[in-house]
Design an enzyme around this catalytic site. Structure first.
Site, PDB file in Angstrom:
ATOM      1  N   ARG A 158       0.887  -1.189   0.000  1.00 47.61           N
ATOM      2  CA  ARG A 158       0.000   0.000   0.000  1.00 47.61           C
ATOM      3  C   ARG A 158       0.906   1.215   0.000  1.00 47.61           C
ATOM      4  NH1 ARG A 158      -5.417   1.456   3.342  1.00 47.61           N
ATOM      5  NH2 ARG A 158      -6.150  -0.045   1.800  1.00 47.61           N
ATOM      6  N   HIS A 169      -7.134   0.979  -6.701  1.00 46.50           N
ATOM      7  CA  HIS A 169      -7.408   0.089  -5.564  1.00 46.50           C
ATOM      8  C   HIS A 169      -8.070  -1.171  -6.126  1.00 46.50           C
ATOM      9  CE1 HIS A 169      -7.771  -1.184  -1.564  1.00 46.50           C
ATOM     10  NE2 HIS A 169      -8.648  -0.346  -1.079  1.00 46.50           N
ATOM     11  N   GLN A 200     -10.074  -3.789  -3.930  1.00 47.61           N
ATOM     12  CA  GLN A 200     -11.375  -3.265  -3.519  1.00 47.61           C
ATOM     13  C   GLN A 200     -12.397  -3.426  -4.650  1.00 47.61           C
ATOM     14  OE1 GLN A 200     -12.281  -1.530  -0.436  1.00 47.61           O
ATOM     15  NE2 GLN A 200     -14.253  -2.028  -1.311  1.00 47.61           N
ATOM     16  N   ASP A 216     -17.236   7.393  -1.977  1.00 50.59           N
ATOM     17  CA  ASP A 216     -16.005   7.253  -1.196  1.00 50.59           C
ATOM     18  C   ASP A 216     -15.719   8.646  -0.631  1.00 50.59           C
ATOM     19  OD1 ASP A 216     -13.553   6.443  -0.116  1.00 50.59           O
ATOM     20  OD2 ASP A 216     -12.501   6.408  -2.035  1.00 50.59           O
ATOM     21  N   CYS A 257     -16.531   1.931   0.059  1.00 50.00           N
ATOM     22  CA  CYS A 257     -15.392   1.050   0.341  1.00 50.00           C
ATOM     23  C   CYS A 257     -14.982   1.109   1.809  1.00 50.00           C
ATOM     24  CB  CYS A 257     -14.215   1.436  -0.545  1.00 50.00           C
ATOM     25  SG  CYS A 257     -13.714   3.153  -0.354  1.00 50.00           S
ATOM     26  N   ARG A 286     -14.099  -8.581   1.132  1.00 49.03           N
ATOM     27  CA  ARG A 286     -12.664  -8.368   0.861  1.00 49.03           C
ATOM     28  C   ARG A 286     -11.881  -9.646   1.197  1.00 49.03           C
ATOM     29  NH1 ARG A 286     -10.561  -3.230   0.913  1.00 49.03           N
ATOM     30  NH2 ARG A 286      -8.746  -4.316   0.093  1.00 49.03           N
TER      31      ARG A 286
HETATM   32  N1   CP Z   1     -11.418  -0.112   1.946  1.00 45.19           N
HETATM   33  C1   CP Z   1     -10.158  -0.223   2.410  1.00 45.19           C
HETATM   34  O1   CP Z   1      -9.203  -0.480   1.675  1.00 45.19           O
HETATM   35  O2   CP Z   1     -10.061  -0.072   3.756  1.00 45.19           O
HETATM   36  P1   CP Z   1      -8.691   0.063   4.577  1.00 45.19           P
HETATM   37  O3   CP Z   1      -8.089   1.389   4.194  1.00 45.19           O
HETATM   38  O4   CP Z   1      -9.105  -0.002   6.005  1.00 45.19           O
HETATM   39  O5   CP Z   1      -7.778  -1.064   4.189  1.00 45.19           O
HETATM   40  N1  NVA Z   2      -9.912   6.873  -1.602  1.00 43.56           N
HETATM   41  C1  NVA Z   2      -9.572   6.406  -0.289  1.00 43.56           C
HETATM   42  C2  NVA Z   2      -9.820   4.946  -0.161  1.00 43.56           C
HETATM   43  C3  NVA Z   2      -9.496   4.342   1.178  1.00 43.56           C
HETATM   44  C4  NVA Z   2      -9.754   2.855   1.223  1.00 43.56           C
HETATM   45  C5  NVA Z   2      -8.111   6.752   0.010  1.00 43.56           C
HETATM   46  O1  NVA Z   2      -7.266   6.563  -0.872  1.00 43.56           O
HETATM   47  O2  NVA Z   2      -7.830   7.222   1.118  1.00 43.56           O
END
Ligand code: CP
Ligand code: NVA
Length: 307
Positions: free
Chosen positions: A103, A130, A133, A223, A263, A291
């Site tokens: 990540r 992502h 997701q 989101d 999400c 997930r």
């Molecule tokens: N939706 C999602 O990826 O959640 P987290 O940021 O908690 O992993």
């Molecule tokens: N768009 C958000 C998604 C988190 C799961 C971010 O990148 O923070």
């Protein structure tokens, strides 16, 4: 030869995406019957995270445990990005583990890491995409409606990482996708071109009118307006997206068939009201639960199909 990595849905053959979703369905059915088949016994997954996470981290770790393997969450002590060159880090880590979830703040770093890794690298969220997701969400949509045919998903808000991956996933599975957001936050022409190059038949549109967009939609998705790493723009984004909140009125305009997806994590009171996220149309917990199952399908597929 298709890449061994899983960095964005656009780079994945459609057949592979279908195979992963189908595998997730089989594994979920086994799990519901009480089976925890040790398909990945002895395999190790490393997790390297530059940003916080609940769902992605815990679902990947749990997935490995339920499949008989194990996971390593790599903290600051490994010195990622500071202690040694990416090439050295990547080549050495690949000697120990069978796959890596990353990540990152920078998609470029993800690509760089993958270039030097000899085991699959999975995008656990980048600023651009992502994919885990989105694929889990497509899996949830098929569970909800039993089919992808005739399904229209309207994403209300920011054309961000989650929206981009969903647009590609929808194109791959034949779901109609509409982004309803302020023009300055819609998809770039470059992204739309690459989507259309891969999926010329995709039904993908964008508009600044959320009211017209949601009418008749099966899914209203949103989101956060301010993603991780954009905190310094929060005030300006709150103003830009004020007319794009998913609230009772917008869900009523969508119609009684509409389900609400997010999400998570959500900024309640901004992009969605409590009434909607806690209401009968909301499937956000079911969505988050999936997930785990999708990632099991992904891990098993990637590790069983390694060249
Ligand atoms: N939706 C999602 O990826 O959640 P987290 O940021 O908690 O992993
Ligand atoms: N768009 C958000 C998604 C988190 C799961 C971010 O990148 O923070």
């Amino acid at each position: 030869m298709a890449s061994l990595h899983f960095l964005s849905l656009l780079e994945q053959p459609r057949e592979r995406l279908k195979a992963i979703v189908d595998r997730a369905g089989e594994l979920k059915a086994r799990w519901k019957e009480g089976h925890r088949d040790p398909l990945l016994a002895g395999r190790v997954l490393a997790l390297l995270f530059e940003k916080p996470s609940l769902r992605t981290r815990v679902s990947f770790e749990t997935a490995m445990a339920q499949l008989g393997g194990s996971s390593l969450f790599l903290g600051k002590e490994v010195g990622w990005g500071e202690r040694e060159a990416v090439a050295d880090f990547a080549q050495v880590l690949s000697q120990y583990v069978d796959a890596i979830v990353f990540r990152t703040r920078s998609h470029r770093r993800l690509v760089e890491l993958a270039q030097h890794c000899s085991v699959p690298v999975i995008n656990g969220l980048s600023n651009l995409a992502h994919p885990c997701q989105a694929l889990a969400d497509l899996f949830t949509i098929r569970e909800l409606f039993g089919t992808f045919e005739g399904v229209k998903l309207v994403f209300v808000g920011d054309g961000n990482n989650v929206a981009r991956s969903l647009a590609v996933g929808c194109a791959a599975f034949g779901v109609e996708f509409v982004l309803a957001g302020p023009p300055a936050y819609q998809f770039s022409a470059r992204f739309l071109e690459s989507l259309r190059r891969t999926y010329p038949e995709a039904r993908c549109a964008q508009t600044d009118d959320p009211h017209a967009a949601v009418r008749g939609a099966q899914i209203v998705y949103t989101d956060v307006w301010t993603s991780m790493g954009q905190e310094d723009q929060a005030q300006q984004r709150r103003a830009a997206f004020a007319a794009y909140q998913v609230n009772r009125q917008l869900m009523q305009e969508a119609g009684p068939q509409a389900r609400f997806m997010h999400c998570l994590p959500a900024h309640r009171g901004e992009e969605v009201t409590d009434e909607v996220i806690d209401g009968p149309a909301s499937v956000v917990v079911h969505q988050a639960a999936n997930r785990l199952h999708l990632q099991k399908g992904l891990l098993v597929w990637l590790l069983e199909n390694r060249e």
